[in-house]
Design an enzyme around this catalytic site. Sequence first.
Site, PDB file in Angstrom:
ATOM      1  N   HIS A   1    -128.968  40.338  55.114  1.00  0.00           N
ATOM      2  CA  HIS A   1    -129.494  39.458  54.072  1.00  0.00           C
ATOM      3  C   HIS A   1    -129.278  38.003  54.491  1.00  0.00           C
ATOM      4  O   HIS A   1    -128.318  37.697  55.217  1.00  0.00           O
ATOM      5  CB  HIS A   1    -128.775  39.685  52.742  1.00  0.00           C
ATOM      6  CG  HIS A   1    -129.084  41.005  52.103  1.00  0.00           C
ATOM      7  ND1 HIS A   1    -130.314  41.299  51.559  1.00  0.00           N
ATOM      8  CD2 HIS A   1    -128.319  42.108  51.914  1.00  0.00           C
ATOM      9  CE1 HIS A   1    -130.289  42.530  51.062  1.00  0.00           C
ATOM     10  NE2 HIS A   1    -129.098  43.043  51.268  1.00  0.00           N
TER      11      HIS A   1
ATOM     12  N   LEU B   1    -134.925  46.625  59.193  1.00  0.00           N
ATOM     13  CA  LEU B   1    -135.290  45.537  60.098  1.00  0.00           C
ATOM     14  C   LEU B   1    -136.063  44.416  59.398  1.00  0.00           C
ATOM     15  O   LEU B   1    -136.378  43.402  60.013  1.00  0.00           O
ATOM     16  CB  LEU B   1    -136.101  46.078  61.279  1.00  0.00           C
ATOM     17  CG  LEU B   1    -135.342  47.062  62.191  1.00  0.00           C
ATOM     18  CD1 LEU B   1    -136.220  47.507  63.346  1.00  0.00           C
ATOM     19  CD2 LEU B   1    -134.043  46.448  62.703  1.00  0.00           C
ATOM     20  N   ARG B   2    -136.400  44.629  58.128  1.00  0.00           N
ATOM     21  CA  ARG B   2    -136.953  43.598  57.227  1.00  0.00           C
ATOM     22  C   ARG B   2    -138.362  43.113  57.556  1.00  0.00           C
ATOM     23  O   ARG B   2    -139.061  42.640  56.664  1.00  0.00           O
ATOM     24  CB  ARG B   2    -136.023  42.389  57.151  1.00  0.00           C
ATOM     25  CG  ARG B   2    -134.590  42.713  56.725  1.00  0.00           C
ATOM     26  CD  ARG B   2    -134.521  43.404  55.401  1.00  0.00           C
ATOM     27  NE  ARG B   2    -133.151  43.501  54.885  1.00  0.00           N
ATOM     28  CZ  ARG B   2    -132.771  44.372  53.963  1.00  0.00           C
ATOM     29  NH1 ARG B   2    -133.657  45.225  53.455  1.00  0.00           N
ATOM     30  NH2 ARG B   2    -131.526  44.407  53.532  1.00  0.00           N
TER      31      ARG B   2
ATOM     32  N   ASP C   1    -127.317  52.318  57.825  1.00  0.00           N
ATOM     33  CA  ASP C   1    -127.826  51.600  56.658  1.00  0.00           C
ATOM     34  C   ASP C   1    -127.657  50.094  56.859  1.00  0.00           C
ATOM     35  O   ASP C   1    -127.307  49.361  55.935  1.00  0.00           O
ATOM     36  CB  ASP C   1    -127.137  52.060  55.375  1.00  0.00           C
ATOM     37  CG  ASP C   1    -127.903  51.637  54.118  1.00  0.00           C
ATOM     38  OD1 ASP C   1    -129.027  51.116  54.248  1.00  0.00           O
ATOM     39  OD2 ASP C   1    -127.366  51.820  53.007  1.00  0.00           O
TER      40      ASP C   1
ATOM     41  N   HIS D   1    -133.173  58.620  48.782  1.00  0.00           N
ATOM     42  CA  HIS D   1    -132.138  57.720  48.265  1.00  0.00           C
ATOM     43  C   HIS D   1    -131.754  58.279  46.899  1.00  0.00           C
ATOM     44  O   HIS D   1    -132.482  58.093  45.920  1.00  0.00           O
ATOM     45  CB  HIS D   1    -132.710  56.305  48.162  1.00  0.00           C
ATOM     46  CG  HIS D   1    -131.804  55.316  47.508  1.00  0.00           C
ATOM     47  ND1 HIS D   1    -131.266  54.248  48.198  1.00  0.00           N
ATOM     48  CD2 HIS D   1    -131.336  55.204  46.234  1.00  0.00           C
ATOM     49  CE1 HIS D   1    -130.513  53.528  47.379  1.00  0.00           C
ATOM     50  NE2 HIS D   1    -130.553  54.086  46.180  1.00  0.00           N
TER      51      HIS D   1
ATOM     52  N   ASN E   1    -125.281  49.620  48.060  1.00  0.00           N
ATOM     53  CA  ASN E   1    -125.913  50.737  47.355  1.00  0.00           C
ATOM     54  C   ASN E   1    -126.063  51.924  48.316  1.00  0.00           C
ATOM     55  O   ASN E   1    -126.756  51.779  49.322  1.00  0.00           O
ATOM     56  CB  ASN E   1    -127.288  50.296  46.844  1.00  0.00           C
ATOM     57  CG  ASN E   1    -128.011  51.376  46.067  1.00  0.00           C
ATOM     58  OD1 ASN E   1    -127.604  52.518  46.018  1.00  0.00           O
ATOM     59  ND2 ASN E   1    -129.128  51.002  45.452  1.00  0.00           N
TER      60      ASN E   1
ATOM     61  N   HIS F   1    -127.250  58.241  53.003  1.00  0.00           N
ATOM     62  CA  HIS F   1    -125.956  57.646  52.641  1.00  0.00           C
ATOM     63  C   HIS F   1    -125.181  58.401  51.546  1.00  0.00           C
ATOM     64  O   HIS F   1    -124.955  57.888  50.448  1.00  0.00           O
ATOM     65  CB  HIS F   1    -126.112  56.180  52.260  1.00  0.00           C
ATOM     66  CG  HIS F   1    -127.305  55.836  51.415  1.00  0.00           C
ATOM     67  ND1 HIS F   1    -127.646  56.521  50.268  1.00  0.00           N
ATOM     68  CD2 HIS F   1    -128.235  54.854  51.563  1.00  0.00           C
ATOM     69  CE1 HIS F   1    -128.722  55.970  49.751  1.00  0.00           C
ATOM     70  NE2 HIS F   1    -129.103  54.960  50.510  1.00  0.00           N
TER      71      HIS F   1
ATOM     72  N   HIS G   1    -131.310  55.303  60.029  1.00  0.00           N
ATOM     73  CA  HIS G   1    -131.340  54.494  58.807  1.00  0.00           C
ATOM     74  C   HIS G   1    -131.020  53.033  59.112  1.00  0.00           C
ATOM     75  O   HIS G   1    -129.870  52.600  59.062  1.00  0.00           O
ATOM     76  CB  HIS G   1    -130.314  55.058  57.820  1.00  0.00           C
ATOM     77  CG  HIS G   1    -130.483  54.549  56.422  1.00  0.00           C
ATOM     78  ND1 HIS G   1    -130.237  55.347  55.320  1.00  0.00           N
ATOM     79  CD2 HIS G   1    -130.861  53.351  55.926  1.00  0.00           C
ATOM     80  CE1 HIS G   1    -130.447  54.647  54.221  1.00  0.00           C
ATOM     81  NE2 HIS G   1    -130.832  53.427  54.575  1.00  0.00           N
TER      82      HIS G   1
ATOM     83  N   ASN H   1    -138.810  49.629  53.387  1.00  0.00           N
ATOM     84  CA  ASN H   1    -138.800  48.610  52.333  1.00  0.00           C
ATOM     85  C   ASN H   1    -138.931  47.198  52.883  1.00  0.00           C
ATOM     86  O   ASN H   1    -138.113  46.316  52.644  1.00  0.00           O
ATOM     87  CB  ASN H   1    -137.551  48.736  51.459  1.00  0.00           C
ATOM     88  CG  ASN H   1    -136.252  48.600  52.231  1.00  0.00           C
ATOM     89  OD1 ASN H   1    -136.223  48.772  53.450  1.00  0.00           O
ATOM     90  ND2 ASN H   1    -135.181  48.306  51.531  1.00  0.00           N
TER      91      ASN H   1
END
Length: 469
Positions: free
Chosen positions: A334, A86-87, A330, A204, A303, A257, A83, A117
């Site tokens: 950012h 890496l964006r 996770d 999730h 989250n 998670h 999990h 995502n």
Amino acid sequence: MSTISQPPHAASRSADDATTPVLIRGARPYGDAPTDLLLRAGRIAALGEQAAATATHLAEDGTPALTVEAAGQIALPGLVDLHTHLREPGREDAETVETGSRAAALGGFTAVHAMANSTPAADSAGVVEQVHRLGREAGWTRVQPVGAVTVGLAGERLAELGAMAESSAAVRMFSDDGQCVHDPVLMRRALEYVKAVDGFVAQHAQEPRLTAGAQMHEGAVSAELGMPGWPAVAEESIIARDVLLAEHVGSRLHVCHVSTRGSVEIIRWAKSRGVDVTAEVTPHHLLLTDEQVRSFDPVYKVNPPLRTAEDVEALRAALADGTIDVVGTDHAPHPEQAKECEWVDAAMGMTGLETALPVLIATMIETGLMDWRRLAEVTSERPAQIHRHAHLGRPIAVGETADLVLVDPAERRTVRPGEHATKGRNSPYAGRELPGRVRATFLAGHPVVLDGAPATSRTGRTADRTVAP
């Protein structure tokens, strides 16, 4: 501190030359007695006295080994994270595959699974193949893309599950992480489709109607702070529904998670019925509680939210007894502006790749809940088994893949996010002293981290500095 002795002319060797042997001297596999390990041609070639003897013969034949002095250090199989965010593509301001995978190597990870995502979402063969290629090009760790369950993570129609499974990325793990697949009919169809490719859905668990506007765990602290609460039942109700769906379909379900005592009990019940369900817990949910939110520091906004001390205790016990199968970081980097703002406007998520092992040492090893061998199971062996990675998470034994991490359990360091390789600075442990430091990471026998710093990746990338001979 490790001592590294380079063989003559090692610097002139090709960066992806996997033939240079490595002799690790005095490491303690799984915390057991010290021994030597010889890594050669991507595998563990010898252990004990045979390792040093073989290295001597190789040197006499003109192939000297890189020698790593590892007295007092614990040797573990390379960590495997199911999990990771890496964006890339689309949010390279937050992270790239290269920076994230380098951070993973520094944390002792030799394989990470990149969640879907991104922007665009990894909901097609083209996107997952792009992420897979970027991981190979970076060469710091193995990068396995996770495919989206639904198109655009919108929860309306299934993504190209079959095409992603048949792609060069060979996707087997599918998740809309960040969003819940809340439609039960769609979730059932997804479980049916992944069964055909020996895949699984990683859910999730968050009922969106119960968490609309929620800012933190619903409880005494949220009531005192006047913040909209995020009830535990929002997670638990989805897990209860999905284990029943997985049982009905006869498919595999993985719960991302896990954060509450009630979720632990539901998963324990499902396993007792023979449901093919696995679960993960994050390092931050094993250490931090909703009491941290009293600071109103958005670094603690995540989250699922940080829960109570009682939940933390239940999660630690469940990881120790096997109800929770694995640890997943996770890792959610950012850009600074997404966290340096008012709590209500802040993004959710924390970095975790470079601090996961120290947090686990503090919460599971130093507390006596686990020994090093059990830690290797939940951080390496079991995650690899869940994804069916036959060559990963292997034991430290002759002939096995030489994915290894050396950690010094005696060293304690203060976390300074500005020194991390990840682009994200949103670590919840800033200023906190944690035990243990990764001293070296070997990817298929190639040292990508030496003396606690990035060395050279398997494809020739270098970081700010390379460990000197």
